[in-house]
Design an enzyme around this catalytic site. Structure first.
Site, PDB file in Angstrom:
ATOM      1  N   ASP A  35     -69.765 -61.041 -13.181  1.00 19.58           N
ATOM      2  CA  ASP A  35     -69.473 -60.110 -14.274  1.00 19.58           C
ATOM      3  C   ASP A  35     -68.780 -60.790 -15.446  1.00 19.58           C
ATOM      4  O   ASP A  35     -68.495 -60.139 -16.459  1.00 19.58           O
ATOM      5  CB  ASP A  35     -68.649 -58.918 -13.781  1.00 19.58           C
ATOM      6  N   HIS A  72     -57.935 -66.521  -4.877  1.00 19.84           N
ATOM      7  CA  HIS A  72     -57.349 -66.805  -6.181  1.00 19.84           C
ATOM      8  C   HIS A  72     -55.838 -66.947  -5.998  1.00 19.84           C
ATOM      9  O   HIS A  72     -55.157 -65.987  -5.627  1.00 19.84           O
ATOM     10  CB  HIS A  72     -57.618 -65.654  -7.149  1.00 19.84           C
ATOM     11  N   ASP A  83     -65.557 -70.482 -14.143  1.00 21.31           N
ATOM     12  CA  ASP A  83     -64.840 -69.214 -14.028  1.00 21.31           C
ATOM     13  C   ASP A  83     -65.669 -68.084 -14.622  1.00 21.31           C
ATOM     14  O   ASP A  83     -66.317 -67.336 -13.896  1.00 21.31           O
ATOM     15  CB  ASP A  83     -63.451 -69.289 -14.666  1.00 21.31           C
ATOM     16  N   HIS A 132     -67.811 -66.147 -11.830  1.00 18.60           N
ATOM     17  CA  HIS A 132     -67.843 -64.695 -11.644  1.00 18.60           C
ATOM     18  C   HIS A 132     -69.086 -64.108 -12.304  1.00 18.60           C
ATOM     19  O   HIS A 132     -69.316 -64.315 -13.497  1.00 18.60           O
ATOM     20  CB  HIS A 132     -66.593 -64.055 -12.251  1.00 18.60           C
ATOM     21  N   GLU A 175     -52.813 -69.406 -10.158  1.00 18.78           N
ATOM     22  CA  GLU A 175     -53.383 -69.355 -11.507  1.00 18.78           C
ATOM     23  C   GLU A 175     -52.323 -68.819 -12.459  1.00 18.78           C
ATOM     24  O   GLU A 175     -51.782 -69.541 -13.281  1.00 18.78           O
ATOM     25  CB  GLU A 175     -54.627 -68.469 -11.516  1.00 18.78           C
ATOM     26  N   GLY A 230     -58.316 -60.794  -9.286  1.00 18.31           N
ATOM     27  CA  GLY A 230     -57.566 -59.836 -10.083  1.00 18.31           C
ATOM     28  C   GLY A 230     -56.178 -60.372 -10.390  1.00 18.31           C
ATOM     29  O   GLY A 230     -55.836 -61.504 -10.050  1.00 18.31           O
ATOM     30  N   HIS A 258     -66.908 -71.745  -8.430  1.00 17.53           N
ATOM     31  CA  HIS A 258     -66.082 -70.638  -8.929  1.00 17.53           C
ATOM     32  C   HIS A 258     -66.685 -70.096 -10.219  1.00 17.53           C
ATOM     33  O   HIS A 258     -66.418 -70.585 -11.318  1.00 17.53           O
ATOM     34  CB  HIS A 258     -64.645 -71.129  -9.167  1.00 17.53           C
TER      35      HIS A 258
END
Length: 362
Positions: free
Chosen positions: A23, A208, A300, A21, A211, A181, A19
């Site tokens: 960006d 996701h 993350d 990301h 969370e 998101g 996991h």
């Protein structure tokens, strides 16, 4: 008494990351450099240390929505084939330097088309960056396997299109699909057609869930959508009750997650920053590990959360007193849960992770 594991020691260990990301993992210097090249003037600060501090401070917001706001700046500098390739290449370099031997890096192609690129061109550029990064890492004696998850934004209406993109590139490095998101107000069931498309094509996906939003999100992701893994899943503890005698009773959702060995892509530092956990010491990671859920350790967003896999493991070691055997178990958990084929997973476990841990354990 065994010597506590230091960050320097932990860095030597082979790691598997599920996991992460793209960006959320840029180098601050790269953000500044590309912003200068393309004329992006909206950065809040214009020096490397100040920018790193900005992202770190913004991440410690206590809210997932506010945590996500600084991504506007990283996404803004990822709108050309050259910048996407560079960011992907540097991602592989940074992970390999941290002794990550397997990684699944995710990104949302729909966020990178503001400059006129097609979705396919975005994926092409990122995959090329990963391949070139793998070659460079291998040449430096740090072999790493990097695969990709394409992500749809849960507040948008393009998830089926992105799922189709995942299938188009499934033999070129894309191994799965995800939705990401803000959770509140955007339940996974809004994207059922995308998940059905993935299942119809015998493809894997993670969601996701659990969370910022609680058990209903996890229940939907599993019962209605059929998720193979849970992104975060930290709120599964809402379905676990501690009894007066120190034992624990699991509810229906928690039981099915543990019984079916649904992997939990846990991101401790990020969870603290978004308010999903009060601190690392109070993070449910250790409880879930002791109850034998399939927990995995993840970053993350390495830039926003100012973290690495070594940092995440070191924080867990400091909080819960873990040793090499624990870190090996979490790493093998992750490798078992990867979206590559079984024989490929087994090869990395048997030929890379276990031998290197055997040396560390001594």
């Amino acid at each position: 008494m065994t010597t506590p594991l230091s960050p320097a020691l932990i860095k030597q260990a082979p790691k598997a990351l599920l996991h992460d990301h793209l960006d959320g993992g840029l180098r601050p210097a790269t953000v500044l450099d590309i912003a200068g090249q393309i004329g992006y003037d909206d950065l809040p600060v214009h020096d490397v240390d100040g920018l790193a501090r900005f992202f770190r401070t913004a991440a410690h917001s206590g809210s997932l929505v506010r945590y996500l706001e600084p991504f506007a700046h990283t996404v803004a500098v990822m709108q050309t084939p050259e910048s996407l390739h560079r960011v992907a290449f540097e991602c592989v370099e940074d992970l390999a330097a941290d002794n990550v031997v397997y990684a699944e890096v995710r990104f949302a192609p729909e966020l990178h088309i503001a400059g006129g690129l097609s979705l396919d061109a975005v994926v092409d550029a990122v995959l090329a960056g990963f391949v070139d990064g793998e070659k460079a890492a291998a040449a430096e004696g740090r072999p790493i396997v990097v695969r990709t998850l394409v992500t749809a934004m849960r507040h948008a209406a393009r998830s089926r299109e992105i799922a189709e993109l995942a299938i188009r590139f499934r033999d070129q490095g894309v191994v799965g699909f995800d939705i990401a998101g803000a959770e509140a107000g955007h339940p996974p069931t809004r994207h059922l057609d995308a998940f059905e498309y993935m299942r119809n094509n015998n493809a894997r996906f993670t969601i996701h869930a659990g969370e910022a939003f609680g058990l209903p999100s996890i229940h939907e992701a599993l019962a209605f959508c059929g998720a193979d893994r849970l992104g975060h899943g930290v709120r599964i503890v809402d379905d676990i009750t501690e009894n007066p005698d120190g034992t624990y009773t699991l509810g229906r959702v928690a039981n099915i997650v543990r019984d079916k060995r649904i992997p939990l892509e846990m991101c401790p530092s990020s969870n603290v920053q978004t308010g999903a956990a009060k601190s690392i010491a109070e993070h449910p990671f250790d409880l879930l590990a002791r109850l034998r859920f399939r927990v995995t350790v993840n970053t993350d967003n390495r830039l926003m959360s100012d973290t690495t896999m070594t940092d995440e493991m070191a924080r867990l070691v400091e909080a819960f007193g873990y040793g090499w055997s624990d870190l090996e178990r979490f790493t093998i958990n992750a490798m078992k849960s990867a979206f590559i084929h079984f024989d490929e997973r087994l090869a990395i476990i048997d030929e890379v992770i276990k031998p290197r841990y055997a040396v560390l354990i001594g």
